[in-house]
Write an enzyme that holds these catalytic residues in place. Structure first.
Site, PDB file in Angstrom:
ATOM      1  N   GLY A  12       0.837  -1.215   0.000  1.00  0.00           N
ATOM      2  CA  GLY A  12       0.000   0.000   0.000  1.00  0.00           C
ATOM      3  C   GLY A  12       0.864   1.255   0.000  1.00  0.00           C
ATOM      4  O   GLY A  12       1.889   1.293   0.669  1.00  0.00           O
ATOM      5  N   ARG A  73       1.040  -5.024  -5.774  1.00  0.00           N
ATOM      6  CA  ARG A  73       1.227  -6.287  -5.064  1.00  0.00           C
ATOM      7  C   ARG A  73       1.593  -7.298  -6.143  1.00  0.00           C
ATOM      8  O   ARG A  73       1.079  -7.236  -7.254  1.00  0.00           O
ATOM      9  CB  ARG A  73      -0.038  -6.644  -4.299  1.00  0.00           C
ATOM     10  N   ASP A 104       5.566  -5.162   6.060  1.00  0.00           N
ATOM     11  CA  ASP A 104       6.083  -6.484   6.403  1.00  0.00           C
ATOM     12  C   ASP A 104       6.137  -7.445   5.217  1.00  0.00           C
ATOM     13  O   ASP A 104       7.091  -8.197   5.052  1.00  0.00           O
ATOM     14  CB  ASP A 104       5.198  -7.126   7.489  1.00  0.00           C
ATOM     15  N   THR A 126       4.164   2.582   5.676  1.00  0.00           N
ATOM     16  CA  THR A 126       2.749   2.202   5.738  1.00  0.00           C
ATOM     17  C   THR A 126       2.040   3.161   6.694  1.00  0.00           C
ATOM     18  O   THR A 126       2.615   3.534   7.724  1.00  0.00           O
ATOM     19  CB  THR A 126       2.528   0.748   6.223  1.00  0.00           C
ATOM     20  N   ASP A 128      -0.214   2.425   8.617  1.00  0.00           N
ATOM     21  CA  ASP A 128      -0.759   1.688   9.772  1.00  0.00           C
ATOM     22  C   ASP A 128       0.132   1.710  11.018  1.00  0.00           C
ATOM     23  O   ASP A 128      -0.334   1.389  12.110  1.00  0.00           O
ATOM     24  CB  ASP A 128      -1.002   0.220   9.399  1.00  0.00           C
ATOM     25  N   ASP A 130       2.213  -0.422  11.851  1.00  0.00           N
ATOM     26  CA  ASP A 130       2.107  -1.764  12.440  1.00  0.00           C
ATOM     27  C   ASP A 130       3.355  -2.616  12.210  1.00  0.00           C
ATOM     28  O   ASP A 130       3.281  -3.834  12.174  1.00  0.00           O
ATOM     29  CB  ASP A 130       0.855  -2.473  11.875  1.00  0.00           C
ATOM     30  N   ARG A 172      -5.654  -1.669   8.934  1.00  0.00           N
ATOM     31  CA  ARG A 172      -5.643  -3.120   8.675  1.00  0.00           C
ATOM     32  C   ARG A 172      -6.058  -3.839   9.947  1.00  0.00           C
ATOM     33  O   ARG A 172      -7.192  -3.705  10.361  1.00  0.00           O
ATOM     34  CB  ARG A 172      -4.274  -3.571   8.191  1.00  0.00           C
TER      35      ARG A 172
HETATM   36  P1  ADP Z   1       3.043  -4.649   2.660  1.00  0.00           P
HETATM   37  O1  ADP Z   1       4.448  -4.618   2.192  1.00  0.00           O
HETATM   38  O2  ADP Z   1       2.424  -3.293   2.760  1.00  0.00           O
HETATM   39  O3  ADP Z   1       2.855  -5.509   3.903  1.00  0.00           O
HETATM   40  P2  ADP Z   1       1.870  -6.798   1.064  1.00  0.00           P
HETATM   41  O4  ADP Z   1       1.680  -7.730   2.221  1.00  0.00           O
HETATM   42  O5  ADP Z   1       0.769  -6.685   0.070  1.00  0.00           O
HETATM   43  O6  ADP Z   1       2.175  -5.310   1.505  1.00  0.00           O
HETATM   44  O7  ADP Z   1       3.209  -7.254   0.314  1.00  0.00           O
HETATM   45  C1  ADP Z   1       3.695  -6.545  -0.795  1.00  0.00           C
HETATM   46  C2  ADP Z   1       4.373  -7.517  -1.748  1.00  0.00           C
HETATM   47  O8  ADP Z   1       5.484  -8.129  -1.090  1.00  0.00           O
HETATM   48  C3  ADP Z   1       3.526  -8.698  -2.204  1.00  0.00           C
HETATM   49  O9  ADP Z   1       2.681  -8.377  -3.269  1.00  0.00           O
HETATM   50  C4  ADP Z   1       4.562  -9.688  -2.637  1.00  0.00           C
HETATM   51  O10 ADP Z   1       5.100  -9.363  -3.894  1.00  0.00           O
HETATM   52  C5  ADP Z   1       5.655  -9.459  -1.594  1.00  0.00           C
HETATM   53  N1  ADP Z   1       5.494 -10.430  -0.508  1.00  0.00           N
HETATM   54  C6  ADP Z   1       4.578 -10.429   0.467  1.00  0.00           C
HETATM   55  N2  ADP Z   1       4.699 -11.506   1.260  1.00  0.00           N
HETATM   56  C7  ADP Z   1       5.738 -12.229   0.765  1.00  0.00           C
HETATM   57  C8  ADP Z   1       6.368 -13.450   1.127  1.00  0.00           C
HETATM   58  N3  ADP Z   1       5.949 -14.168   2.183  1.00  0.00           N
HETATM   59  N4  ADP Z   1       7.395 -13.859   0.376  1.00  0.00           N
HETATM   60  C9  ADP Z   1       7.841 -13.149  -0.688  1.00  0.00           C
HETATM   61  N5  ADP Z   1       7.273 -12.003  -1.092  1.00  0.00           N
HETATM   62  C10 ADP Z   1       6.249 -11.532  -0.371  1.00  0.00           C
HETATM   63  O1  F6P Z   2      -1.779  -1.004   4.881  1.00  0.00           O
HETATM   64  C1  F6P Z   2      -2.361   0.207   4.502  1.00  0.00           C
HETATM   65  C2  F6P Z   2      -3.834   0.024   4.268  1.00  0.00           C
HETATM   66  O2  F6P Z   2      -4.391   1.270   3.846  1.00  0.00           O
HETATM   67  C3  F6P Z   2      -4.613  -0.529   5.460  1.00  0.00           C
HETATM   68  O3  F6P Z   2      -4.874   0.439   6.437  1.00  0.00           O
HETATM   69  C4  F6P Z   2      -5.831  -1.073   4.769  1.00  0.00           C
HETATM   70  O4  F6P Z   2      -6.379  -2.155   5.502  1.00  0.00           O
HETATM   71  C5  F6P Z   2      -5.280  -1.579   3.466  1.00  0.00           C
HETATM   72  O5  F6P Z   2      -4.057  -0.909   3.237  1.00  0.00           O
HETATM   73  C6  F6P Z   2      -6.176  -1.348   2.274  1.00  0.00           C
HETATM   74  O6  F6P Z   2      -5.588  -1.950   1.179  1.00  0.00           O
HETATM   75  P1  F6P Z   2      -6.080  -1.720  -0.329  1.00  0.00           P
HETATM   76  O7  F6P Z   2      -5.462  -0.440  -0.795  1.00  0.00           O
HETATM   77  O8  F6P Z   2      -5.563  -2.899  -1.049  1.00  0.00           O
HETATM   78  O9  F6P Z   2      -7.578  -1.621  -0.299  1.00  0.00           O
END
Ligand code: ADP
Ligand code: F6P
Length: 320
Positions: A12, A73, A104, A126, A128, A130, A172
């Site tokens: 995000g 993503r 994360d 982010t 959040d 978090d 989130r």
């Molecule tokens: P954020 O980084 O905000 O937590 P996401 O959880 O959507 O957002 O993760 C962003 C991108 O990081 C994912 O679309 C994917 O490409 C990569 N990613 C997430 N989890 C994993 C994982 N367990 N192993 C490898 N790549 C990951």
């Molecule tokens: O992690 C940032 C965030 O805006 C959260 O607060 C929310 O739950 C989520 O992303 C929304 O994700 P998306 O943009 O995929 O709807």
């Protein structure tokens, strides 16, 4: 000495990511490194949507929300094949290091790529807040200020109509935005997943406050609770006070970043490039006691972040 690095934003978006990109580019250039921008996170890394950046590539972005590198993503990056393609692309371009700005999930990907020999350093981005290894994440302050301003506007109309306004904020699964926004906008109650709540006692509290002359009631709900409209309906039923729910949604992710976000983004980025310059990877940068520090990615991902319980209790105690 590392001479060629890339930078991407992933997951995000968050206000302040542009300030981080700017600082990565300018720091790298000041150290005599070449720097490449990768569009749409790991998607661009796999597909080679990569371009060389110079000082002017990051002009006029520090005050803008969103991310000039776009974000995405990328499910393919979670597969062996996707990771191999990303590694091959880095090798083809001679990219020895990567700054990954995200949350994360993005750091998990950065750890996987580091294990394949590409030095990655994560920067927490982010709204959040978090991410356990850091007190602060880029975007948090701007998002809360937006939520507070919008809650203030809702309070105006709520006061005029003697109503209750239930405001759902993002986060989130975390209640950090909710509890801070709740304090900042004088909520009678904050509802998050981290603390127990009871609508019967909230209704009682509202009725007592009404008897005491209170005209408007702001209830801040964290999105993880997931039923703010139902909460408004229940409160209306139990109190007879007209109630409305508003889900603030993605508006909280936009807008010009605050000073706090621009400065934190710049400090994180400066530090991250410094690590790469020394050939250090598989790290995530964070803030502890206002100082910039770094952690092994796996260790950072295993950490737990405490909830702001004290702040939550203050909100409860003085909201009446
Ligand atoms: P954020 O980084 O905000 O937590 P996401 O959880 O959507 O957002 O993760 C962003 C991108 O990081 C994912 O679309 C994917 O490409 C990569 N990613 C997430 N989890 C994993 C994982 N367990 N192993 C490898 N790549 C990951
Ligand atoms: O992690 C940032 C965030 O805006 C959260 O607060 C929310 O739950 C989520 O992303 C929304 O994700 P998306 O943009 O995929 O709807």
């Amino acid at each position: 000495m590392i001479k060629k690095i890339g930078v991407l934003t992933s997951g995000g978006d968050a206000p302040g990511m542009n300030a981080a990109i700017r600082a990565v580019v300018r720091t790298a250039l000041s150290k005599g490194m070449e720097v490449y921008g990768i569009r749409r996170g790991y998607v661009g890394l796999i597909n080679g949507d990569i371009f060389q950046m110079d000082a002017r590539s990051v002009s006029d972005i520090i005050h803008r929300g969103g991310t000039m590198l776009y974000t995405a993503r990328c499910p393919e990056f979670r597969t062996e094949e996707g990771l191999d393609r990303a590694k091959a692309k880095c090798e083809e371009l001679g990219l020895e290091g990567l700054v990954v700005i995200g949350g994360d999930g993005s750091f998990r990907g950065a750890a996987d790529l580091s294990a394949r020999g590409i030095l990655c350093v994560g920067i927490p981005g982010t709204i959040d807040n978090d991410i356990a290894c850091t007190e602060y994440t880029i975007g948090y302050d701007t998002a809360m200020n937006t939520a507070m301003e919008l809650a203030d506007k809702l309070r105006d109309t709520s006061q005029s109509h003697d109503r209750c306004t239930v405001v759902e904020v993002m986060g989130r699964n975390a209640g950090y935005i909710a509890v801070n926004t709740g304090i900042a906008c004088g909520a009678i109650e904050v509802i998050t997943k981290e603390m127990p709540y009871d609508l019967d006692s909230l209704a009682k509290k509202m009725l007592e406050a009404k008897k005491n002359g209170k005209q408007n009631f702001v209830v801040v709900v964290a999105e993880g609770i997931g039923n703010s409209t139902e909460i408004a309906n229940v409160l209306q039923e139990k109190t007879g006070i007209e109630s409305r729910a508003t889900i603030l949604g993605h508006v909280q992710r936009g807008g010009s970043p605050t000073v706090r976000d621009r400065v934190a983004a710049t400090e994180f980025a400066y530090y991250a490039v410094g690590l790469l310059e020394q050939g250090i990877g598989n790290r995530v940068v964070g803030m502890q006691n206002n100082e910039i520090v770094d952690f092994d990615i796996q260790e950072a991902l295993a950490m737990k972040k405490p909830y702001e319980e004290k702040l939550h209790k203050i909100a409860e105690e003085i909201g009446f």
